[in-house]
Design an enzyme around this catalytic site. Sequence first.
Site, short mmCIF file in Angstrom:
data_model
loop_
_atom_site.label_atom_id
_atom_site.label_comp_id
_atom_site.label_asym_id
_atom_site.label_seq_id
_atom_site.Cartn_x
_atom_site.Cartn_y
_atom_site.Cartn_z
N THR A 209 0.87 -1.18 0.00
CA THR A 209 0.00 0.00 0.00
C THR A 209 0.90 1.22 0.00
O THR A 209 1.63 1.45 0.98
CB THR A 209 -0.89 0.02 1.26
N LYS B 87 -8.05 1.74 -3.17
CA LYS B 87 -7.83 1.31 -1.78
C LYS B 87 -7.95 2.50 -0.81
O LYS B 87 -8.61 2.41 0.22
CB LYS B 87 -6.45 0.65 -1.65
N LYS C 249 -1.96 5.01 8.46
CA LYS C 249 -1.09 5.00 7.28
C LYS C 249 -1.92 5.25 6.01
O LYS C 249 -1.57 6.10 5.18
CB LYS C 249 -0.37 3.64 7.15
P1 NAD Z 1 5.76 -5.90 7.56
O1 NAD Z 1 6.51 -4.79 8.19
O2 NAD Z 1 5.34 -7.07 8.40
O3 NAD Z 1 6.59 -6.50 6.32
C1 NAD Z 1 7.38 -5.73 5.46
C2 NAD Z 1 8.61 -6.58 5.11
O4 NAD Z 1 9.38 -5.87 4.16
C3 NAD Z 1 9.51 -6.85 6.32
O5 NAD Z 1 9.75 -8.25 6.44
C4 NAD Z 1 10.79 -6.08 5.99
O6 NAD Z 1 11.96 -6.71 6.48
C5 NAD Z 1 10.74 -6.09 4.47
N1 NAD Z 1 11.55 -5.03 3.86
C6 NAD Z 1 11.62 -3.72 4.20
N2 NAD Z 1 12.46 -3.07 3.38
C7 NAD Z 1 12.91 -4.00 2.49
C8 NAD Z 1 13.81 -3.95 1.39
N3 NAD Z 1 14.41 -2.80 1.03
N4 NAD Z 1 14.05 -5.10 0.72
C9 NAD Z 1 13.44 -6.26 1.07
N5 NAD Z 1 12.60 -6.37 2.11
C10 NAD Z 1 12.33 -5.25 2.80
O7 NAD Z 1 4.48 -5.24 6.86
P2 NAD Z 1 3.14 -5.97 6.37
O8 NAD Z 1 2.11 -5.90 7.42
O9 NAD Z 1 3.50 -7.29 5.75
O10 NAD Z 1 2.66 -4.93 5.24
C11 NAD Z 1 3.24 -4.93 3.93
C12 NAD Z 1 2.43 -4.01 3.06
O11 NAD Z 1 1.08 -4.48 3.02
C13 NAD Z 1 2.37 -2.56 3.56
O12 NAD Z 1 2.43 -1.70 2.46
C14 NAD Z 1 1.01 -2.50 4.27
O13 NAD Z 1 0.48 -1.21 4.30
C15 NAD Z 1 0.20 -3.42 3.40
N6 NAD Z 1 -0.97 -4.01 4.08
C16 NAD Z 1 -0.85 -4.56 5.31
C17 NAD Z 1 -1.97 -5.10 5.93
C18 NAD Z 1 -1.88 -5.74 7.29
O14 NAD Z 1 -2.94 -6.04 7.88
N7 NAD Z 1 -0.69 -5.97 7.84
C19 NAD Z 1 -3.21 -5.09 5.26
C20 NAD Z 1 -3.30 -4.56 3.97
C21 NAD Z 1 -2.16 -4.02 3.39
#
Ligand code: NAD
Length: 297
Positions: A97, A172, A247
Amino acid sequence: MTQTIAFIGLGNMGLPMATNLIKAGFKVKGFDLSDDARSAVVDAGGEAFDTVSSAVSEADVVVTMLPSGAIVKAVYEGEGGVFASAKPGTLMIDSSTIDVASARTVASNAIDKGFEMVDAPVSGGVGGAAAGTLAFMVGGEAATFERAKPVLDPMGAKIVHTGGSGNGQAAKICNNMLLAISMIGTSEAFNLGRALGLDDQVLFDVASNASGQCWSLTSYCPVPGPVPTSPANNDYAPGFATALMLKDLKLAMEAVESVDANTPLGKASADIYSAMDADGHGGMDFSGVIKKLAGEL
Ligand code: NAD
C-alpha cells in the site's frame, strides 16, 4: 512450465502470500532484509536469496509487499534493484500500500524499460493473506491485468481491475477513507445513543434495518454485543490496527492535496486517528475510536 516468482518483502503479509503461491505450484524465490523472513520462506517450501538481483534475475514474475513508496522505489529503481536485474518482459506486481504518485512513476518507468507492471494493493489483512482470500485492487493495462490474474488467484478471493496505473492504490485509499468516516459516524451514533439512555442493541436493531446501515455497523460493530465477531468483543484487539488505518489515511490526504479535492470528513478522520495513535493506541483496533470519542482513552 512452472512459473518462477521472485517475492520481495516477506513480512506479516508477504510470507503467507508467498506460501499460498508455493502451495499453488509456483517456484518462489524470496528476498527480505530480515534473516528470519528468509528462513521462513525456506520453511514454507521456497528458496531464499541474499540480494534482490539474485532473486529476480531468472524470474518470470516479481511480486513486492513492502512498507512504503520510498522503499518500493528503491527496490525497483535502485542500484542492484529489480529493473537492473529482471529479464525483458518480466511481469511486476506491487501489492504494497503506497502513494498513488509513486505507484504511477514506478509503473511508467517499468513500462519504459520493457517490463509490464500493475499496482495491486490488498484488503483483508493478515487473516486474508493466510487464507488466500485477499481482495486485490489492480491498476494497469487490461492485458497486464489478465497476465497478473493467475498469479493473484491463489492469494485472493476477489480480484478487481480498477483502471490504469495507480488506480489500485486510488481505490484502496478511497475505500479506507470511507471506512474511517463510517466507523467514526457509527461510533458517534452509539456514544450519543448511550448518553440519551438508548440501549446499544436497540440502536443496532433500528439502524441496521434503516438508512444508517453500513459495514462498520453490521459487520464490525464498535460496541460489544450485537456482532459477536467484532473486535469490540475482544477488548479491541486488531483486526485492523489504528496505525495501519492512519497509514492509509495519510496516503489519502497526500492524494487529496495532489488533486485539490474537498474531503473535510476525511481530514477530520485522519486527525482523530492521528491523535489516537499519538496517545499510544496505534496497536488497538481502529473501531476503538469509539472510546477515543467518548473520552475513555
Ligand atoms: P511488515 O513490516 O510485516 O513487512 C514488510 C517486510 O518488508 C519486512 O519483512 C521487511 O523486512 C521487508 N523489507 C523492508 N524493506 C525491504 C527492502 N528494502 N528489501 C526487502 N525487504 C524489505 O508489513 P506488512 O504488514 O507485511 O505490510 C506490507 C504491506 O502491506 C504494507 O504496504 C502494508 O500497508 C500493506 N498491508 C498490510 C496489511 C496488514 O494487515 N498488515 C493489510 C493490507 C495491506
